[in-house]
Design a protein around this motif. Structure first.
Motif, PDB file in Angstrom:
ATOM      1  N   LEU A  40      49.586  28.686  41.556  1.00 23.27           N
ATOM      2  CA  LEU A  40      50.194  29.980  41.854  1.00 23.27           C
ATOM      3  C   LEU A  40      50.370  30.132  43.359  1.00 23.27           C
ATOM      4  CD1 LEU A  40      48.005  32.314  39.591  1.00 23.27           C
ATOM      5  CD2 LEU A  40      50.300  31.477  39.058  1.00 23.27           C
ATOM      6  N   CYS A  43      48.843  35.776  43.368  1.00 28.30           N
ATOM      7  CA  CYS A  43      47.988  36.158  42.250  1.00 28.30           C
ATOM      8  C   CYS A  43      47.658  37.649  42.349  1.00 28.30           C
ATOM      9  CB  CYS A  43      46.699  35.332  42.238  1.00 28.30           C
ATOM     10  SG  CYS A  43      45.658  35.532  43.699  1.00 28.30           S
ATOM     11  N   ARG A  44      47.183  38.191  41.244  1.00 25.55           N
ATOM     12  CA  ARG A  44      46.787  39.596  41.183  1.00 25.55           C
ATOM     13  C   ARG A  44      45.363  39.689  40.667  1.00 25.55           C
ATOM     14  NH1 ARG A  44      52.279  39.675  40.598  1.00 25.55           N
ATOM     15  NH2 ARG A  44      53.352  41.391  41.630  1.00 25.55           N
ATOM     16  N   HIS A  45      44.808  40.864  40.756  1.00 26.07           N
ATOM     17  CA  HIS A  45      43.442  41.072  40.319  1.00 26.07           C
ATOM     18  C   HIS A  45      43.255  40.588  38.886  1.00 26.07           C
ATOM     19  CE1 HIS A  45      43.874  44.490  43.385  1.00 26.07           C
ATOM     20  NE2 HIS A  45      43.275  43.472  43.972  1.00 26.07           N
ATOM     21  N   ASP A  47      43.556  37.483  37.891  1.00 26.42           N
ATOM     22  CA  ASP A  47      44.220  36.194  37.669  1.00 26.42           C
ATOM     23  C   ASP A  47      43.279  35.040  37.997  1.00 26.42           C
ATOM     24  OD1 ASP A  47      46.531  37.421  36.921  1.00 26.42           O
ATOM     25  OD2 ASP A  47      47.621  37.041  38.788  1.00 26.42           O
ATOM     26  N   THR A  48      43.503  33.915  37.336  1.00 25.94           N
ATOM     27  CA  THR A  48      42.772  32.683  37.627  1.00 25.94           C
ATOM     28  C   THR A  48      43.709  31.713  38.328  1.00 25.94           C
ATOM     29  OG1 THR A  48      41.248  32.920  35.767  1.00 25.94           O
ATOM     30  CG2 THR A  48      41.534  30.713  36.660  1.00 25.94           C
ATOM     31  N   VAL A  49      43.282  31.212  39.462  1.00 28.56           N
ATOM     32  CA  VAL A  49      44.061  30.257  40.251  1.00 28.56           C
ATOM     33  C   VAL A  49      43.475  28.867  40.038  1.00 28.56           C
ATOM     34  CG1 VAL A  49      44.832  29.606  42.559  1.00 28.56           C
ATOM     35  CG2 VAL A  49      44.530  32.031  41.967  1.00 28.56           C
ATOM     36  N   HIS A 129      38.645  32.632  40.241  1.00 25.92           N
ATOM     37  CA  HIS A 129      38.962  33.875  39.556  1.00 25.92           C
ATOM     38  C   HIS A 129      39.107  35.012  40.576  1.00 25.92           C
ATOM     39  CE1 HIS A 129      37.915  31.638  35.956  1.00 25.92           C
ATOM     40  NE2 HIS A 129      36.793  31.292  36.556  1.00 25.92           N
ATOM     41  N   THR A 130      40.267  35.617  40.607  1.00 22.87           N
ATOM     42  CA  THR A 130      40.539  36.687  41.565  1.00 22.87           C
ATOM     43  C   THR A 130      39.738  37.929  41.193  1.00 22.87           C
ATOM     44  OG1 THR A 130      42.797  35.830  41.698  1.00 22.87           O
ATOM     45  CG2 THR A 130      42.360  37.935  42.769  1.00 22.87           C
ATOM     46  N   SER A 172      48.299  44.906  41.947  1.00 25.60           N
ATOM     47  CA  SER A 172      48.469  44.849  40.505  1.00 25.60           C
ATOM     48  C   SER A 172      49.670  45.695  40.105  1.00 25.60           C
ATOM     49  CB  SER A 172      47.217  45.370  39.797  1.00 25.60           C
ATOM     50  OG  SER A 172      46.119  44.533  40.074  1.00 25.60           O
TER      51      SER A 172
END
Length: 238
Positions: A40, A43-45, A47-49, A129-130, A172
């Motif tokens: 990615l 990413c947003r809250h 989300d897993t990168v 993990h965000t 988000s």
């Protein structure tokens, strides 16, 4: 990395990699290195990168046999969380031992048998993990200070890699009714609206906007009722 944020060192004993600025050489004198990529760019809250770490050399041929690997993942712990289970071995590799100290961020893996990683092959994947309360903006992730050793080698190879991967943590997406911004609209959101109305809790920013389900500029029991109706399927949308 963000100033004032705690940086964590994550040592992985599961790579088969080498970083780009110094390291072991091929028979032809060229050097091994690594490169890492993110799945990615934003990413947003919640989300897993996924970060992939690959073996990289200046020669198209060659491979490395590895029994254990360690390294450092540098990231901001106020933005991302990483667990022991988030360090993923290449497909088919069996890990004999894996340790992770959250305080120091040290991670180590050892394989049951040697694994062979060819030039361009995957050494490791790391899941980040965000955090739900992560500050939005730009940050970097970097794998560095790698060490690895094969069963036939008496010496441990160590190299550095200082090229970070950049990622943006975005706001988000606004969702009316999703007061706590967890991606779901349920009774928890209705409860938060009621607590806000009764003075037991205070909603601010996007949460307050999401709580105003009828768009009248007020957050009250009408909004809580509408959220419950949506949750129960009595209304299709706000």
């Amino acid at each position: 990395m963000r100033k004032g944020k705690k940086m964590i060192a994550l040592v992985c004993s599961l790579l088969a990699a080498i970083c780009g600025f110094s390291g072991r050489a091929y028979a032809d004198g060229s050097a091994w290195g690594i490169e890492h990529t993110l799945d990615l760019s934003e990413c947003r809250h919640g989300d897993t990168v996924k970060m992939s770490v690959n073996l990289k050399g200046s020669s198209a041929s060659g491979s490395q046999k590895l029994r254990s690997v360690s390294g450092t993942l540098e990231y901001d712990t106020s933005l991302f969380t990483v667990e022991k289970a988030d360090l993923l071995a290449p497909e088919g590799a069996k890990v004999q031992e894996c340790t992770f100290d959250k305080t120091t961020g040290i991670f180590s893996l050892q394989y049951e048998t040697d694994i062979t990683v060819k030039n361009g092959g995957l050494l490791l994947q790391i899941l980040l993990h965000t955090a739900a309360d992560a500050t939005t903006g730009n940050t970097t992730l970097c794998v560095t200070d790698l060490k690895w050793k094969g069963s036939e080698s008496k010496e441990e190879t160590e190299i550095e890699h200082r090229i970070p991967s950049k990622i943006t943590i975005a706001e988000s997406a606004a969702s009316v009714g999703d007061v706590n911004q967890d991606g779901n609209i349920n009774l928890t959101d209705a409860k938060l609206v009621m607590q806000h109305y009764n003075g037991a809790a205070e909603l601010e920013g996007q949460q307050l906007k999401n709580a105003d389900t009828n768009g009248d500029g007020n957050v009250n029991l009408t909004d809580a009722k509408r959220i419950m109706q949506y949750y129960n399927g009595e209304i299709p949308a706000f």
